[in-house]
Write a protein that holds these residues in place. Structure first.
Motif, PDB file in Angstrom:
ATOM      1  N   PRO A 173       0.656  -1.055   0.029  1.00  0.00           N
ATOM      2  CA  PRO A 173       0.284   0.203   0.163  1.00  0.00           C
ATOM      3  C   PRO A 173       0.961   1.110  -0.252  1.00  0.00           C
ATOM      4  O   PRO A 173       2.011   1.192   0.712  1.00  0.00           O
ATOM      5  CB  PRO A 173      -1.175  -0.298   0.763  1.00  0.00           C
ATOM      6  CG  PRO A 173      -0.521  -1.723   1.804  1.00  0.00           C
ATOM      7  CD  PRO A 173       0.565  -2.472   1.208  1.00  0.00           C
ATOM      8  N   GLU A 174       0.543   2.269  -0.431  1.00  0.00           N
ATOM      9  CA  GLU A 174       0.853   3.546  -0.586  1.00  0.00           C
ATOM     10  C   GLU A 174       0.210   4.805   0.632  1.00  0.00           C
ATOM     11  O   GLU A 174       1.305   5.913   0.409  1.00  0.00           O
ATOM     12  CB  GLU A 174       0.689   4.220  -1.736  1.00  0.00           C
ATOM     13  CG  GLU A 174       0.503   3.088  -2.586  1.00  0.00           C
ATOM     14  CD  GLU A 174       0.398   4.271  -4.324  1.00  0.00           C
ATOM     15  OE1 GLU A 174      -0.841   5.063  -4.583  1.00  0.00           O
ATOM     16  OE2 GLU A 174       0.839   4.024  -5.329  1.00  0.00           O
ATOM     17  N   ASP A 175       0.021   3.847   1.556  1.00  0.00           N
ATOM     18  CA  ASP A 175      -0.073   4.590   3.273  1.00  0.00           C
ATOM     19  C   ASP A 175       0.574   3.427   3.979  1.00  0.00           C
ATOM     20  O   ASP A 175       0.179   3.648   5.137  1.00  0.00           O
ATOM     21  CB  ASP A 175      -1.491   5.008   3.636  1.00  0.00           C
ATOM     22  CG  ASP A 175      -2.894   3.783   3.075  1.00  0.00           C
ATOM     23  OD1 ASP A 175      -2.244   2.496   2.921  1.00  0.00           O
ATOM     24  OD2 ASP A 175      -3.546   3.940   3.642  1.00  0.00           O
ATOM     25  N   LEU A 176       1.354   2.696   3.236  1.00  0.00           N
ATOM     26  CA  LEU A 176       1.760   1.561   4.874  1.00  0.00           C
ATOM     27  C   LEU A 176       2.130   1.992   5.595  1.00  0.00           C
ATOM     28  O   LEU A 176       1.684   2.552   6.619  1.00  0.00           O
ATOM     29  CB  LEU A 176       2.850   0.478   3.850  1.00  0.00           C
ATOM     30  CG  LEU A 176       3.765  -0.257   4.855  1.00  0.00           C
ATOM     31  CD1 LEU A 176       2.186  -1.568   5.340  1.00  0.00           C
ATOM     32  CD2 LEU A 176       4.567  -0.426   4.024  1.00  0.00           C
ATOM     33  N   VAL A 177       3.126   3.145   5.587  1.00  0.00           N
ATOM     34  CA  VAL A 177       3.815   3.616   6.781  1.00  0.00           C
ATOM     35  C   VAL A 177       2.668   4.772   7.276  1.00  0.00           C
ATOM     36  O   VAL A 177       2.939   4.356   8.446  1.00  0.00           O
ATOM     37  CB  VAL A 177       4.936   4.890   6.579  1.00  0.00           C
ATOM     38  CG1 VAL A 177       6.077   5.659   7.202  1.00  0.00           C
ATOM     39  CG2 VAL A 177       6.353   3.769   5.508  1.00  0.00           C
ATOM     40  N   HIS A 178       2.352   5.378   7.315  1.00  0.00           N
ATOM     41  CA  HIS A 178       1.294   6.082   7.570  1.00  0.00           C
ATOM     42  C   HIS A 178       0.631   4.862   8.602  1.00  0.00           C
ATOM     43  O   HIS A 178       0.098   5.800   9.957  1.00  0.00           O
ATOM     44  CB  HIS A 178       0.671   6.786   6.796  1.00  0.00           C
ATOM     45  CG  HIS A 178      -0.353   7.483   8.150  1.00  0.00           C
ATOM     46  ND1 HIS A 178      -0.719   9.020   8.556  1.00  0.00           N
ATOM     47  CD2 HIS A 178      -2.124   7.262   7.448  1.00  0.00           C
ATOM     48  CE1 HIS A 178      -1.613   9.772   8.459  1.00  0.00           C
ATOM     49  NE2 HIS A 178      -2.350   8.410   8.653  1.00  0.00           N
ATOM     50  N   ARG A 179      -0.411   4.157   8.010  1.00  0.00           N
ATOM     51  CA  ARG A 179      -1.038   3.008   8.635  1.00  0.00           C
ATOM     52  C   ARG A 179      -0.381   1.863   9.575  1.00  0.00           C
ATOM     53  O   ARG A 179      -1.043   2.328  10.673  1.00  0.00           O
ATOM     54  CB  ARG A 179      -1.564   2.190   8.099  1.00  0.00           C
ATOM     55  CG  ARG A 179      -2.873   3.073   6.710  1.00  0.00           C
ATOM     56  CD  ARG A 179      -4.250   3.110   7.035  1.00  0.00           C
ATOM     57  NE  ARG A 179      -4.672   2.096   7.654  1.00  0.00           N
ATOM     58  CZ  ARG A 179      -4.893   1.368   6.840  1.00  0.00           C
ATOM     59  NH1 ARG A 179      -5.406   1.360   5.949  1.00  0.00           N
ATOM     60  NH2 ARG A 179      -6.095   0.068   7.264  1.00  0.00           N
ATOM     61  N   PRO A 216     -10.061  -4.832  -4.015  1.00  0.00           N
ATOM     62  CA  PRO A 216      -9.684  -6.000  -5.001  1.00  0.00           C
ATOM     63  C   PRO A 216      -8.828  -7.256  -4.704  1.00  0.00           C
ATOM     64  O   PRO A 216      -8.974  -8.216  -5.605  1.00  0.00           O
ATOM     65  CB  PRO A 216     -10.001  -5.440  -5.895  1.00  0.00           C
ATOM     66  CG  PRO A 216      -9.735  -4.252  -6.409  1.00  0.00           C
ATOM     67  CD  PRO A 216      -9.698  -3.676  -4.895  1.00  0.00           C
ATOM     68  N   ARG A 217      -7.818  -7.042  -4.356  1.00  0.00           N
ATOM     69  CA  ARG A 217      -6.650  -7.506  -4.668  1.00  0.00           C
ATOM     70  C   ARG A 217      -6.165  -7.527  -3.336  1.00  0.00           C
ATOM     71  O   ARG A 217      -5.973  -6.202  -2.642  1.00  0.00           O
ATOM     72  CB  ARG A 217      -5.963  -7.587  -5.509  1.00  0.00           C
ATOM     73  CG  ARG A 217      -4.723  -6.281  -5.660  1.00  0.00           C
ATOM     74  CD  ARG A 217      -3.943  -6.097  -6.974  1.00  0.00           C
ATOM     75  NE  ARG A 217      -3.347  -4.775  -6.849  1.00  0.00           N
ATOM     76  CZ  ARG A 217      -2.828  -4.102  -7.749  1.00  0.00           C
ATOM     77  NH1 ARG A 217      -2.855  -4.927  -9.136  1.00  0.00           N
ATOM     78  NH2 ARG A 217      -2.109  -2.989  -7.467  1.00  0.00           N
ATOM     79  N   ASP A 218      -5.493  -8.355  -3.071  1.00  0.00           N
ATOM     80  CA  ASP A 218      -4.572  -7.838  -1.233  1.00  0.00           C
ATOM     81  C   ASP A 218      -2.994  -7.894  -1.300  1.00  0.00           C
ATOM     82  O   ASP A 218      -2.806  -8.157  -2.082  1.00  0.00           O
ATOM     83  CB  ASP A 218      -3.913 -10.013  -0.655  1.00  0.00           C
ATOM     84  CG  ASP A 218      -3.812  -9.826   0.442  1.00  0.00           C
ATOM     85  OD1 ASP A 218      -2.461  -8.238   1.101  1.00  0.00           O
ATOM     86  OD2 ASP A 218      -4.051 -11.150   1.435  1.00  0.00           O
ATOM     87  N   PRO A 219      -2.984  -6.121  -0.809  1.00  0.00           N
ATOM     88  CA  PRO A 219      -1.690  -5.842  -2.091  1.00  0.00           C
ATOM     89  C   PRO A 219      -0.512  -5.760  -0.248  1.00  0.00           C
ATOM     90  O   PRO A 219       0.836  -5.545  -1.192  1.00  0.00           O
ATOM     91  CB  PRO A 219      -2.107  -4.425  -0.246  1.00  0.00           C
ATOM     92  CG  PRO A 219      -2.873  -4.876   0.734  1.00  0.00           C
ATOM     93  CD  PRO A 219      -4.020  -5.162  -0.188  1.00  0.00           C
TER      94      PRO A 219
END
Length: 200
Positions: A106-112, A180-183
């Motif tokens: 995900p492109e928000d992995l670090v934030h999350r 729709p797909r597992d990141p």
């Protein structure tokens, strides 16, 4: 809070992929490593590649290449430790890890991950499987560099399971939708790579 650095875990043996360097396998015209870099770079203060063997194969990426500090194959936990040591040398108090075989990270992995940080400072990614059961993806995690001595002791005692180490610290979990797909789809075999190519 300052963005943390991240280490891309690319030190595996790629046996199920048929050997060779999994990081440099192509997916729709780009290497897996390139795809992970493109997703992580905007999220992080700095990037490094954790890999063992010939570092020159990564010269075109212009990123530091850090090897495991353990002989033999110690698994992703050794890569996390190498990442912690590198991050500490930058003055960072935490490091993000991400496996090179998760090109849809995900492109928000670090934030999350930072939002989900547990009491001990660890956060790991998670997503529901097809049955709705939550699955942890500890290779994509946030790790405080203060845990270096603990992690080194664990590795020296023979612990190589990254999920087991994380679980012993009651980590926070950043839960991502798997549709729709597992990141966090892992590409471990040529068949996985072909399936991912259809999803790109």
């Amino acid at each position: 809070m300052k963005r943390p650095p991240a280490v891309i875990l690319a030190g595996g043996l790629s046996t199920r992929m048929g050997g060779g360097n999994k990081a440099l396998r192509m997916l729709a015209g780009e290497t897996l490593l390139t795809r992970v870099i493109q997703r992580l770079r905007p999220q992080c203060a700095a990037l490094a590649i954790n890999a063992n063997g010939d570092a020159e194969q990564f010269d075109t990426y212009d990123l530091p290449v850090i090897a495991d500090g353990f002989s033999g194959f110690a698994g992703p936990l050794a890569g996390v430790l190498a990442g912690m040591e590198w991050a500490a040398s930058l003055g960072a108090d935490a490091v993000v890890s991400c496996s090179v075989d998760t090109p849809f990270v995900p492109e928000d992995l670090v934030h999350r991950l930072r939002e989900a940080t547990g009491r001990t400072g660890i956060a790991i990614a998670a997503s529901p499987d097809d049955s709705g059961r939550l699955r942890d993806h500890p290779t994509c995690g946030l790790w405080p560099v203060a845990l270096q001595p603990d992690l080194r002791d664990a590795l020296e005692s023979g612990l190589h399971r990254i999920g087991q180490f994380a679980a012993s610290y009651n980590p926070g979990r950043a839960v991502f939708d798997s549709r729709p797909r597992d990141p966090f789809m892992n590409l471990n075999t040529p068949e996985d790579l072909a399936q991912a190519a259809r999803l790109v």
